[in-house]
Write an enzyme that holds these catalytic residues in place. Structure first.
Site, PDB file in Angstrom:
ATOM      1  N   MET A   1      24.068   9.468   2.747  1.00 38.06           N
ATOM      2  CA  MET A   1      23.746  10.697   3.466  1.00 38.06           C
ATOM      3  C   MET A   1      24.010  10.526   4.965  1.00 38.06           C
ATOM      4  O   MET A   1      24.477  11.442   5.631  1.00 38.06           O
ATOM      5  CB  MET A   1      22.281  11.068   3.199  1.00 38.06           C
ATOM      6  CG  MET A   1      21.866  12.415   3.720  1.00 38.06           C
ATOM      7  SD  MET A   1      22.927  13.737   3.128  1.00 38.06           S
ATOM      8  CE  MET A   1      22.072  14.262   1.654  1.00 38.06           C
TER       9      MET A   1
ATOM     10  N   PHE B   1     -12.012  -7.398  13.695  1.00 37.24           N
ATOM     11  CA  PHE B   1     -10.936  -7.881  12.827  1.00 37.24           C
ATOM     12  C   PHE B   1     -10.508  -6.775  11.857  1.00 37.24           C
ATOM     13  O   PHE B   1     -11.336  -6.182  11.185  1.00 37.24           O
ATOM     14  CB  PHE B   1     -11.398  -9.120  12.059  1.00 37.24           C
ATOM     15  CG  PHE B   1     -10.351  -9.613  11.085  1.00 37.24           C
ATOM     16  CD1 PHE B   1      -9.120 -10.067  11.547  1.00 37.24           C
ATOM     17  CD2 PHE B   1     -10.582  -9.589   9.718  1.00 37.24           C
ATOM     18  CE1 PHE B   1      -8.142 -10.496  10.658  1.00 37.24           C
ATOM     19  CE2 PHE B   1      -9.619 -10.026   8.827  1.00 37.24           C
ATOM     20  CZ  PHE B   1      -8.396 -10.481   9.303  1.00 37.24           C
ATOM     21  N   GLN B   2      -9.233  -6.518  11.795  1.00 36.39           N
ATOM     22  CA  GLN B   2      -8.650  -5.491  10.927  1.00 36.39           C
ATOM     23  C   GLN B   2      -9.237  -4.114  11.152  1.00 36.39           C
ATOM     24  O   GLN B   2      -9.385  -3.331  10.222  1.00 36.39           O
ATOM     25  CB  GLN B   2      -8.745  -5.906   9.452  1.00 36.39           C
ATOM     26  CG  GLN B   2      -7.902  -7.146   9.179  1.00 36.39           C
ATOM     27  CD  GLN B   2      -7.619  -7.384   7.718  1.00 36.39           C
ATOM     28  OE1 GLN B   2      -8.461  -7.120   6.865  1.00 36.39           O
ATOM     29  NE2 GLN B   2      -6.439  -7.896   7.428  1.00 36.39           N
TER      30      GLN B   2
ATOM     31  N   GLU C   1       0.822  -1.223   0.000  1.00 41.01           N
ATOM     32  CA  GLU C   1       0.000   0.000   0.000  1.00 41.01           C
ATOM     33  C   GLU C   1       0.848   1.261   0.000  1.00 41.01           C
ATOM     34  O   GLU C   1       0.418   2.307  -0.486  1.00 41.01           O
ATOM     35  CB  GLU C   1      -0.963   0.001   1.189  1.00 41.01           C
ATOM     36  CG  GLU C   1      -2.114  -1.001   1.064  1.00 41.01           C
ATOM     37  CD  GLU C   1      -1.768  -2.400   1.555  1.00 41.01           C
ATOM     38  OE1 GLU C   1      -0.573  -2.656   1.854  1.00 41.01           O
ATOM     39  OE2 GLU C   1      -2.677  -3.248   1.644  1.00 41.01           O
TER      40      GLU C   1
ATOM     41  N   LYS D   1     -17.634  -1.034   5.783  1.00 41.32           N
ATOM     42  CA  LYS D   1     -18.060  -2.003   4.777  1.00 41.32           C
ATOM     43  C   LYS D   1     -19.571  -1.965   4.541  1.00 41.32           C
ATOM     44  O   LYS D   1     -20.031  -2.087   3.404  1.00 41.32           O
ATOM     45  CB  LYS D   1     -17.624  -3.413   5.196  1.00 41.32           C
ATOM     46  CG  LYS D   1     -17.836  -4.431   4.083  1.00 41.32           C
ATOM     47  CD  LYS D   1     -17.148  -5.755   4.360  1.00 41.32           C
ATOM     48  CE  LYS D   1     -17.320  -6.688   3.168  1.00 41.32           C
ATOM     49  NZ  LYS D   1     -16.677  -7.990   3.405  1.00 41.32           N
TER      50      LYS D   1
HETATM   51  C1  FAD Z   1      18.054  14.857   2.200  1.00 42.97           C
HETATM   52  C2  FAD Z   1      17.326  16.154   2.022  1.00 42.97           C
HETATM   53  C3  FAD Z   1      18.024  17.331   1.878  1.00 42.97           C
HETATM   54  C4  FAD Z   1      17.369  18.529   1.639  1.00 42.97           C
HETATM   55  N1  FAD Z   1      18.101  19.657   1.402  1.00 42.97           N
HETATM   56  C5  FAD Z   1      17.473  20.769   0.960  1.00 42.97           C
HETATM   57  C6  FAD Z   1      18.222  21.923   0.514  1.00 42.97           C
HETATM   58  O1  FAD Z   1      19.429  21.953   0.533  1.00 42.97           O
HETATM   59  N2  FAD Z   1      17.528  22.989   0.047  1.00 42.97           N
HETATM   60  C7  FAD Z   1      16.153  23.004  -0.018  1.00 42.97           C
HETATM   61  O2  FAD Z   1      15.571  23.968  -0.499  1.00 42.97           O
HETATM   62  N3  FAD Z   1      15.429  21.951   0.425  1.00 42.97           N
HETATM   63  C8  FAD Z   1      16.058  20.853   0.898  1.00 42.97           C
HETATM   64  N4  FAD Z   1      15.305  19.761   1.291  1.00 42.97           N
HETATM   65  C9  FAD Z   1      13.838  19.863   1.235  1.00 42.97           C
HETATM   66  C10 FAD Z   1      13.254  20.525   2.473  1.00 42.97           C
HETATM   67  O3  FAD Z   1      13.192  19.567   3.503  1.00 42.97           O
HETATM   68  C11 FAD Z   1      11.832  21.062   2.188  1.00 42.97           C
HETATM   69  O4  FAD Z   1      11.013  20.032   1.705  1.00 42.97           O
HETATM   70  C12 FAD Z   1      11.823  22.160   1.156  1.00 42.97           C
HETATM   71  O5  FAD Z   1      12.839  23.092   1.391  1.00 42.97           O
HETATM   72  C13 FAD Z   1      10.483  22.876   1.165  1.00 42.97           C
HETATM   73  O6  FAD Z   1      10.308  23.526  -0.036  1.00 42.97           O
HETATM   74  P1  FAD Z   1       9.336  24.765  -0.192  1.00 42.97           P
HETATM   75  O7  FAD Z   1       9.693  25.844   0.767  1.00 42.97           O
HETATM   76  O8  FAD Z   1       9.329  25.077  -1.625  1.00 42.97           O
HETATM   77  O9  FAD Z   1       7.942  24.274   0.342  1.00 42.97           O
HETATM   78  P2  FAD Z   1       6.809  23.283  -0.152  1.00 42.97           P
HETATM   79  O10 FAD Z   1       6.760  22.166   0.804  1.00 42.97           O
HETATM   80  O11 FAD Z   1       6.853  22.991  -1.589  1.00 42.97           O
HETATM   81  O12 FAD Z   1       5.569  24.209   0.234  1.00 42.97           O
HETATM   82  C14 FAD Z   1       4.950  25.028  -0.667  1.00 42.97           C
HETATM   83  C15 FAD Z   1       4.531  26.352  -0.044  1.00 42.97           C
HETATM   84  O13 FAD Z   1       3.785  27.049  -1.028  1.00 42.97           O
HETATM   85  C16 FAD Z   1       2.464  27.287  -0.590  1.00 42.97           C
HETATM   86  N5  FAD Z   1       1.567  27.067  -1.711  1.00 42.97           N
HETATM   87  C17 FAD Z   1       1.091  25.896  -2.196  1.00 42.97           C
HETATM   88  N6  FAD Z   1       0.298  26.103  -3.251  1.00 42.97           N
HETATM   89  C18 FAD Z   1       0.263  27.440  -3.441  1.00 42.97           C
HETATM   90  C19 FAD Z   1      -0.391  28.285  -4.376  1.00 42.97           C
HETATM   91  N7  FAD Z   1      -1.163  27.791  -5.344  1.00 42.97           N
HETATM   92  N8  FAD Z   1      -0.226  29.619  -4.273  1.00 42.97           N
HETATM   93  C20 FAD Z   1       0.568  30.143  -3.289  1.00 42.97           C
HETATM   94  N9  FAD Z   1       1.206  29.401  -2.387  1.00 42.97           N
HETATM   95  C21 FAD Z   1       1.069  28.067  -2.463  1.00 42.97           C
HETATM   96  C22 FAD Z   1       2.226  26.353   0.564  1.00 42.97           C
HETATM   97  O14 FAD Z   1       1.273  26.895   1.450  1.00 42.97           O
HETATM   98  C23 FAD Z   1       3.629  26.209   1.170  1.00 42.97           C
HETATM   99  O15 FAD Z   1       3.870  27.246   2.088  1.00 42.97           O
HETATM  100  C24 FAD Z   1      15.945  18.556   1.584  1.00 42.97           C
HETATM  101  C25 FAD Z   1      15.240  17.389   1.778  1.00 42.97           C
HETATM  102  C26 FAD Z   1      15.913  16.181   1.981  1.00 42.97           C
HETATM  103  C27 FAD Z   1      15.113  14.934   2.135  1.00 42.97           C
HETATM  104  C1  TPP Z   2      12.139   5.651   5.458  1.00 46.49           C
HETATM  105  C2  TPP Z   2      13.381   6.355   5.850  1.00 46.49           C
HETATM  106  N1  TPP Z   2      14.197   5.837   6.795  1.00 46.49           N
HETATM  107  C3  TPP Z   2      15.345   6.487   7.131  1.00 46.49           C
HETATM  108  C4  TPP Z   2      15.688   7.667   6.540  1.00 46.49           C
HETATM  109  C5  TPP Z   2      16.989   8.381   6.940  1.00 46.49           C
HETATM  110  N2  TPP Z   2      17.897   8.442   5.778  1.00 46.49           N
HETATM  111  C6  TPP Z   2      18.009   9.541   4.989  1.00 46.49           C
HETATM  112  S1  TPP Z   2      19.063   9.332   3.710  1.00 46.49           S
HETATM  113  C7  TPP Z   2      19.402   7.736   4.191  1.00 46.49           C
HETATM  114  C8  TPP Z   2      20.358   6.900   3.419  1.00 46.49           C
HETATM  115  C9  TPP Z   2      19.931   6.640   2.025  1.00 46.49           C
HETATM  116  O1  TPP Z   2      20.838   5.733   1.448  1.00 46.49           O
HETATM  117  P1  TPP Z   2      20.807   5.420  -0.087  1.00 46.49           P
HETATM  118  O2  TPP Z   2      19.432   5.167  -0.524  1.00 46.49           O
HETATM  119  O3  TPP Z   2      21.824   4.370  -0.372  1.00 46.49           O
HETATM  120  O4  TPP Z   2      21.234   6.801  -0.726  1.00 46.49           O
HETATM  121  P2  TPP Z   2      22.647   7.558  -0.717  1.00 46.49           P
HETATM  122  O5  TPP Z   2      22.593   8.592   0.365  1.00 46.49           O
HETATM  123  O6  TPP Z   2      23.708   6.560  -0.472  1.00 46.49           O
HETATM  124  O7  TPP Z   2      22.729   8.181  -2.059  1.00 46.49           O
HETATM  125  C10 TPP Z   2      18.697   7.410   5.357  1.00 46.49           C
HETATM  126  C11 TPP Z   2      18.799   6.125   6.056  1.00 46.49           C
HETATM  127  C12 TPP Z   2      14.782   8.182   5.584  1.00 46.49           C
HETATM  128  N3  TPP Z   2      15.008   9.353   4.976  1.00 46.49           N
HETATM  129  N4  TPP Z   2      13.668   7.513   5.231  1.00 46.49           N
END
Ligand code: FAD
Ligand code: TPP
Ligand code: MG
Lengths: 577, 163
Positions: free
Chosen positions: A480, A112-113, A50, A162
């Site tokens: 990471m 159940f479930q 799912e 259901k």
């Molecule tokens: C490993 C990892 C590393 C990351 N590193 C970075 C990084 O270096 N830099 C980075 O930027 N992010 C990074 N992120 C992502 C970060 O965690 C956030 O998800 C991201 O920065 C949010 O983006 P955003 O501000 O565009 O918001 P979004 O989550 O895209 O939110 C959208 C915003 O726009 C508004 N909105 C939606 N629709 C409309 C509309 N029609 N009109 C007006 N407003 C609207 C919403 O209310 C909200 O406030 C990383 C994520 C991961 C997993």
């Molecule tokens: C479901 C889930 N569990 C744990 C994490 C924490 N986490 C972020 S990046 C990462 C490692 C990802 O490894 P891989 O897919 O090999 O990517 P790489 O960073 O090596 O490119 C983990 C464990 C997560 N983001 N999501």
């Protein structure tokens, strides 16, 4: 027309224009599955878990802008869907999730479930419903779609016991065209006075920066944004979620900002005097330490959700409204204004930015040894740039390398989990995209850890002939995690080595797909070309990359934009102020 | 700062838990919360008391407004308003204490609504300070049980919170 509850569900989806439902059957939804059996308007895609269903519907929604639809059973079906619901919630993705529930007379008896789906999902949905009477079913589904897609989009759960879908109870069916809700009225237009104020502030700016996010993509406002940038001559930076809303190849684009953003984008943030934030939510990965965030700036913020405004960072000119409508009005005010942006001041500002650009903060050295992940992404771009291309991603270093090295020119082409950072998202999301655009080229960049979280969906890809290209950047580590352990835990790599890896080539083949293993940089481009030439096959490319590569630049959590770590080959890790 | 916020919300199952869940999930303080149906059976009215600086209160009202079940709300603390809370307090009342307790209740305009050989139950309304004050003047040894409703609030004058 008299229909049973189960038939109402299917008919309502049809009337809503739903093409695809991703789902998995079980006791509580069997009546609905029976109603699905006898029709061909709504196509059901059978996933293998799912979680896969929710990510696939989510990928579909991100690529098309339509509402993604999921159907799962009660109990474990619903709980398995929760990760995908939370993923969509964090990134404001419109979805409707139909969950089966135990019959109304036994709700609350630990049947159940039975799980309290409405209770479990409450904190990670935009709204949810428990439908207790078949008479309420059609209206509730209408409301669910309306709420999911309007205002700030998000997932909506409709929990259906259901007995409400009992095939023997038939009632007249009517699906409303429109629904009014006194308690829910999302704003459309921005306040003109505020927009004028913002424009005056923009015209006074010496060092403006436009910082835009996922809201521009969700709100279909790329065109207006591009016009704004061209009209003003201002520099623009995107969040991870905003990539593609403005063409990356445009010289006014200064790259992604934030934790792994470019040197020029983060330095520009640090020095800007007027920040124009558009559809972005000041996430902590973007702001770093709030006390150091844009220390010299007045801030304008356009967002449809008032709660996004001044949540973490106080803003000076809030504008609540749909980004498209607000930008439209803003452009008009700008054009009618007696003043124009001061080109001399802008020129000085651009000179400063271009100075930072010269740092070439993303540069790396491929050399003849192991494939560098950056090179793998750059080469992917080289091979796919002229095709109708979509890239989904899992979570980790590979995600950041893709964001940094694949220049997205159009919105909705870069599909990744930003807010929740859900490993396992990439492959099922690619299924949703490929289902929506069968002729497009869809690739999923992933890591050897992430891909194993939803690997079972390779079977779904086989069943529905989805010719996705899986680009596995295999560094043998949860890269990471390993990077953080290298930086902050003195290289104690506690449980981040991904041991006992399967043979991915053989694994893919066992699912009936094409597998490849590539470990030589000289072979990479040819291998890509070969893989992408197989238009009707899923090709799984296990690309062995340098296990020790890190993502740079990097701002440590809790630091300011001016305190970036740069790649060691660029400088001694200097702190730049 | 203490704020008292009145909320009109759809009288739906689960609406209350959405509000309660919001406060716990986002770590907002909640001092009291009361809810009951209104003269319009489809609406409930909730009164909640919370504390926080200006930015937190702003977020609280925005987040509340964002809940789909919330129809309208007002931060009563922004204007002149009236607060009332009801308390029932059960006290040990042996013969020696009865007159004194009755006198105290009268001073605070409380009324004795239940009497047994050994106890009085006193009902009292007022703002929170008044009820606190009453509790302070009663010998703690004598208090068997107290129950308070949490404050209700309404704006003074013409301002109103209706549809
Ligand atoms: C490993 C990892 C590393 C990351 N590193 C970075 C990084 O270096 N830099 C980075 O930027 N992010 C990074 N992120 C992502 C970060 O965690 C956030 O998800 C991201 O920065 C949010 O983006 P955003 O501000 O565009 O918001 P979004 O989550 O895209 O939110 C959208 C915003 O726009 C508004 N909105 C939606 N629709 C409309 C509309 N029609 N009109 C007006 N407003 C609207 C919403 O209310 C909200 O406030 C990383 C994520 C991961 C997993
Ligand atoms: C479901 C889930 N569990 C744990 C994490 C924490 N986490 C972020 S990046 C990462 C490692 C990802 O490894 P891989 O897919 O090999 O990517 P790489 O960073 O090596 O490119 C983990 C464990 C997560 N983001 N999501
Ligand atoms: Mg890895």
């Amino acid at each position: 027309m008299e229909l049973s509850g189960a038939e109402i569900v299917v008919q309502a989806l049809k009337d809503e224009g739903v093409e695809y439902v991703w789902g998995y059957p079980g006791g509580a939804v069997l009546h609905i599955y029976d109603a699905l059996f006898n029709q061909e308007h709504v196509r059901h895609i059978l996933v293998r878990h799912e979680q896969g269903a929710t990510h696939a519907a989510d990928g579909y929604a991100r690529a098309t802008g339509k509402v993604g639809v999921v159907l799962v059973t009660s109990g474990p079906g619903a709980t398995n869907a929760v990760t995908g619901i939370a993923t969509a919630y964090m990134d404001s993705i419109p979805m409707v999730i139909l969950t089966g529930q135990v019959p109304t007379p036994v709700i609350g008896s630990d049947a159940f479930q039975e799980v309290d789906t409405v209770g479990i999902t409450r904190p990670c949905v935009k709204h949810n419903f428990l439908v207790k009477r078949v008479e309420d079913l059609a209206d509730t589904i209408k409301k669910a779609f309306y709420i999911a897609a309007s205002g700030r989009p998000g997932p909506v759960v409709v929990d259906i016991p259901k007995d409400v879908t009992d095939p023997n109870i038939r009632i007249p069916y009517h699906y409303p065209d429109k629904i009014e809700m006194r308690s829910y009225n999302p704003v459309e237009k921005g306040h003109l006075g505020q927009i004028r104020k913002a424009v005056d502030m923009m015209l006074d700016a010496e060092r403006p920066v436009v910082y835009t996010g996922g809201g521009v993509i969700l709100g279909e406002a790329s065109e207006q944004l591009t016009e704004l940038i061209r009209t003003t001559g201002f520099p623009i930076t995107n969040t991870l979620m905003g990539l593609g809303s403005f063409p990356a190849s445009d010289p006014q684009f200064i790259g992604m900002l934030g934790m792994h953003g470019t040197y020029e984008a983060n330095m520009a943030m640090h020095e800007t005097d007027v920040l124009i934030a558009i559809g972005a939510r000041f996430d902590d990965r973007v702001t770093g330490k709030i006390a150091h965030f844009c220390p010299n700036a007045k801030i304008i913020h356009i967002d449809v959700d008032p709660a996004s405004i001044s949540k973490t960072v106080r803003v000076d000119v809030p504008i609540v409204g749909q980004v498209r409508s607000v930008l439209h009005d803003m452009l008009r005010v700008l054009k009618e204004h007696t003043r124009k942006p001061d080109s001399a001041r802008l020129k000085t500002w651009w000179e400063r930015i271009n100075g930072w650009r010269k740092m070439d903060c993303l540069s790396y050295e491929q050399g003849g040894g192991a494939i560098k992940p950056q090179y793998a992404v750059e080469t992917l771009h080289k091979v796919t740039r002229d095709s109708d291309f979509y890239l989904t991603s899992d979570v980790g270093q590979h995600q950041m390398f893709a964001a940094q090295f694949y220049p997205f020119e159009k919105p909705r082409r870069w599909i990744n989990s930003g807010g929740l950072g859900t490993m396992g998202f990439g492959l099922p999301a690619a299924m949703g995209v490929q289902q929506a655009f069968p002729d497009a080229v869809v690739a999923c960049v992933t890591g050897e850890a992430s891909i194993q979280m939803c690997i079972q969906e390779l079977a779904t890809c086989k069943q529905y002939n989805l010719p996705i290209k899986v680009v596995l950047l295999n560094n043998g580590y949860m890269g990471m995690v390993r990077q953080w352990q290298e930086f902050f835990y003195d290289g104690r790599y506690s449980h981040s080595y991904v041991d006992a890896l399967p043979n991915f080539k053989m694994l893919a083949e066992s699912f009936g797909h094409v597998g490849m293993r590539i470990d030589n940089p000289a072979d990479l481009e040819g291998a890509y070309r070969e893989a992408f030439a197989m238009k009707d096959r899923l090709v799984f490319m296990d690309i062995i990359v340098d296990p020790s590569e890190n993502v740079y630049p990097m701002i440590e959590a809790g630091k300011g934009h001016h305190e970036m770590h740069l790649s060691p080959h660029l400088s001694s890790d200097r702190e730049l102020a | 700062m203490r704020h008292i916020i009145s909320v009109l919300l759809e009288n739906e199952a689960g609406a209350l838990s959405r509000v309660a869940g919001l406060f716990s999930a986002r770590g907002y303080n909640i001092e009291s919360l009361t809810v009951a149906p209104t003269e319009d059976a489809t609406l409930s009215r909730m009164t909640l008391v919370t504390t926080g600086d200006e930015a937190i209160i702003e977020q609280i009202t925005k987040q509340l407004n964002k809940l789909v079940d919330v129809v309208k709300l007002v931060d009563l603390s922004e204007g002149a308003h009236i607060e009332r809370e009801i308390m029932m307090i059960k006290v040990r009342a042996d013969q020696a204490m009865r007159d004194e307790l009755k006198r105290l209740a009268d001073i605070f305009r409380g009324s004795i609504i239940d009497v047994t050989d050994v106890s009085y139950t006193i009902e009292m309304t007022g703002d929170g300070h008044k009820l606190d004050a009453f509790i302070r003047v009663v010998d703690p040894e004598l208090i068997i049980e107290t129950v308070r409703s949490g404050p209700l609030g309404i704006a003074r004058g013409g301002r109103r919170l209706t549809l």
